[in-house]
Motif scaffolding. Structure first.
Motif, short mmCIF file in Angstrom:
data_model
loop_
_atom_site.label_atom_id
_atom_site.label_comp_id
_atom_site.label_asym_id
_atom_site.label_seq_id
_atom_site.Cartn_x
_atom_site.Cartn_y
_atom_site.Cartn_z
N LEU A 293 0.71 -0.99 -0.20
CA LEU A 293 -0.09 0.19 0.12
C LEU A 293 1.07 1.55 -0.06
CD1 LEU A 293 -2.39 -0.80 2.42
CD2 LEU A 293 -3.22 -0.83 -0.37
N LEU A 294 1.88 1.45 0.51
CA LEU A 294 2.97 2.24 0.99
C LEU A 294 3.54 2.68 -0.36
CD1 LEU A 294 3.91 2.35 4.59
CD2 LEU A 294 2.35 3.79 3.35
N SER A 295 4.05 2.06 -0.62
CA SER A 295 4.60 1.99 -2.07
C SER A 295 3.29 1.97 -3.46
CB SER A 295 5.39 1.03 -2.64
OG SER A 295 4.21 -0.66 -2.89
N ALA A 296 2.40 1.74 -3.84
CA ALA A 296 1.74 2.68 -4.46
C ALA A 296 0.73 3.78 -4.07
CB ALA A 296 -0.27 1.53 -4.14
N TRP A 297 0.75 4.22 -2.82
CA TRP A 297 0.76 5.52 -2.17
C TRP A 297 2.10 6.80 -2.81
CZ3 TRP A 297 -2.31 9.05 -2.19
CH2 TRP A 297 -2.31 10.66 -1.39
N VAL A 298 3.41 6.23 -2.30
CA VAL A 298 4.52 6.79 -2.89
C VAL A 298 4.65 6.95 -4.01
CG1 VAL A 298 6.90 7.23 -2.83
CG2 VAL A 298 5.58 6.41 -0.69
N THR A 299 4.67 5.85 -5.17
CA THR A 299 4.84 5.86 -6.85
C THR A 299 3.38 7.04 -6.88
OG1 THR A 299 5.64 4.03 -6.39
CG2 THR A 299 4.78 4.72 -8.43
N TYR A 300 2.45 6.89 -6.69
CA TYR A 300 0.96 7.86 -7.36
C TYR A 300 1.70 9.27 -6.96
CZ TYR A 300 -3.14 9.86 -7.72
OH TYR A 300 -4.56 11.00 -7.56
N VAL A 301 2.35 9.50 -5.74
CA VAL A 301 2.35 11.14 -4.73
C VAL A 301 3.42 11.68 -6.65
CG1 VAL A 301 4.05 11.89 -3.53
CG2 VAL A 301 1.78 10.90 -3.15
N SER B 108 6.68 1.39 -12.07
CA SER B 108 7.87 1.93 -11.16
C SER B 108 6.98 1.72 -9.85
CB SER B 108 7.25 3.05 -10.81
OG SER B 108 8.11 3.63 -12.26
N TRP B 109 5.79 0.75 -9.17
CA TRP B 109 4.94 0.63 -8.21
C TRP B 109 5.89 -0.23 -7.65
CZ3 TRP B 109 -0.32 -1.34 -7.46
CH2 TRP B 109 -1.33 -1.59 -6.81
N MET B 110 5.76 -1.77 -8.28
CA MET B 110 5.99 -3.27 -8.55
C MET B 110 7.84 -3.66 -8.43
SD MET B 110 3.46 -4.98 -8.79
CE MET B 110 2.51 -3.69 -7.92
N LYS B 111 8.05 -2.15 -8.55
CA LYS B 111 9.53 -2.20 -8.32
C LYS B 111 10.15 -1.81 -7.27
CE LYS B 111 14.07 -0.25 -10.76
NZ LYS B 111 14.82 0.44 -11.42
N ALA B 112 8.71 -1.13 -6.93
CA ALA B 112 9.38 -0.39 -5.39
C ALA B 112 8.70 -1.00 -4.20
CB ALA B 112 8.62 1.60 -5.74
N PHE B 113 7.74 -1.69 -4.54
CA PHE B 113 6.81 -2.73 -3.61
C PHE B 113 8.48 -3.99 -3.56
CE2 PHE B 113 5.30 -6.55 -3.54
CZ PHE B 113 4.34 -7.36 -1.60
N ALA B 114 8.98 -4.39 -4.86
CA ALA B 114 9.98 -5.33 -4.48
C ALA B 114 11.35 -5.13 -3.81
CB ALA B 114 9.92 -6.22 -5.86
N ASN B 115 11.51 -3.74 -3.53
CA ASN B 115 12.78 -2.85 -3.23
C ASN B 115 12.82 -3.04 -1.64
OD1 ASN B 115 14.75 -2.94 -4.81
ND2 ASN B 115 13.67 -1.51 -6.20
N ALA B 116 11.04 -2.98 -1.63
CA ALA B 116 10.78 -2.67 -0.50
C ALA B 116 10.07 -3.44 0.96
CB ALA B 116 9.39 -1.78 0.17
N TRP B 117 9.59 -4.32 0.42
CA TRP B 117 9.12 -4.89 0.97
C TRP B 117 10.10 -6.47 1.38
CZ3 TRP B 117 6.85 -11.00 -0.16
CH2 TRP B 117 5.66 -11.27 0.95
N THR C 107 3.91 4.56 -16.34
CA THR C 107 4.89 4.06 -16.10
C THR C 107 4.78 3.31 -14.50
OG1 THR C 107 6.40 5.59 -15.27
CG2 THR C 107 7.12 4.43 -17.47
N PHE C 108 3.62 4.06 -13.89
CA PHE C 108 2.92 3.13 -12.59
C PHE C 108 2.36 2.52 -11.99
CE2 PHE C 108 -0.67 2.71 -9.65
CZ PHE C 108 0.11 3.53 -8.90
N PHE C 109 2.57 0.70 -13.03
CA PHE C 109 2.09 -0.25 -12.32
C PHE C 109 4.00 -0.72 -12.38
CE2 PHE C 109 1.84 -4.79 -12.66
CZ PHE C 109 0.93 -5.09 -11.28
#
Length: 73
Positions: A18-26, A37-46, A33-35
């Protein structure tokens, strides 16, 4: 230990997701490239979120229990 591991995995997954989605959206808005970028951020964050939550949760739980036990006295 199994419950702590499972809870931490589920909690860190949902928070990172959820937070990686929010920060990527912001940062990007709903761009082409949203999706990705979001998945890349999530894969790094989890993994980081899991390690931090797994390590920090027990001492924080103990502190909170200590604070609340003093409050009820």
């Amino acid at each position: 230990m199994k419950i702590h591991f499972t809870f931490t995995a589920a909690f860190s997954f949902l928070m990172s997701f959820l937070l990686s989605a929010w920060v990527t959206y912001v940062n990007l808005g709903l761009s082409d490239t949203f999706f990705l970028s979001w998945m890349k951020a999530f894969a790094n964050a989890w993994p980081a979120a899991f390690l931090v939550a797994f390590t920090v949760a027990p001492p924080i739980r103990a502190l909170v229990l200590k604070l609340f036990s003093k409050e009820s006295v």
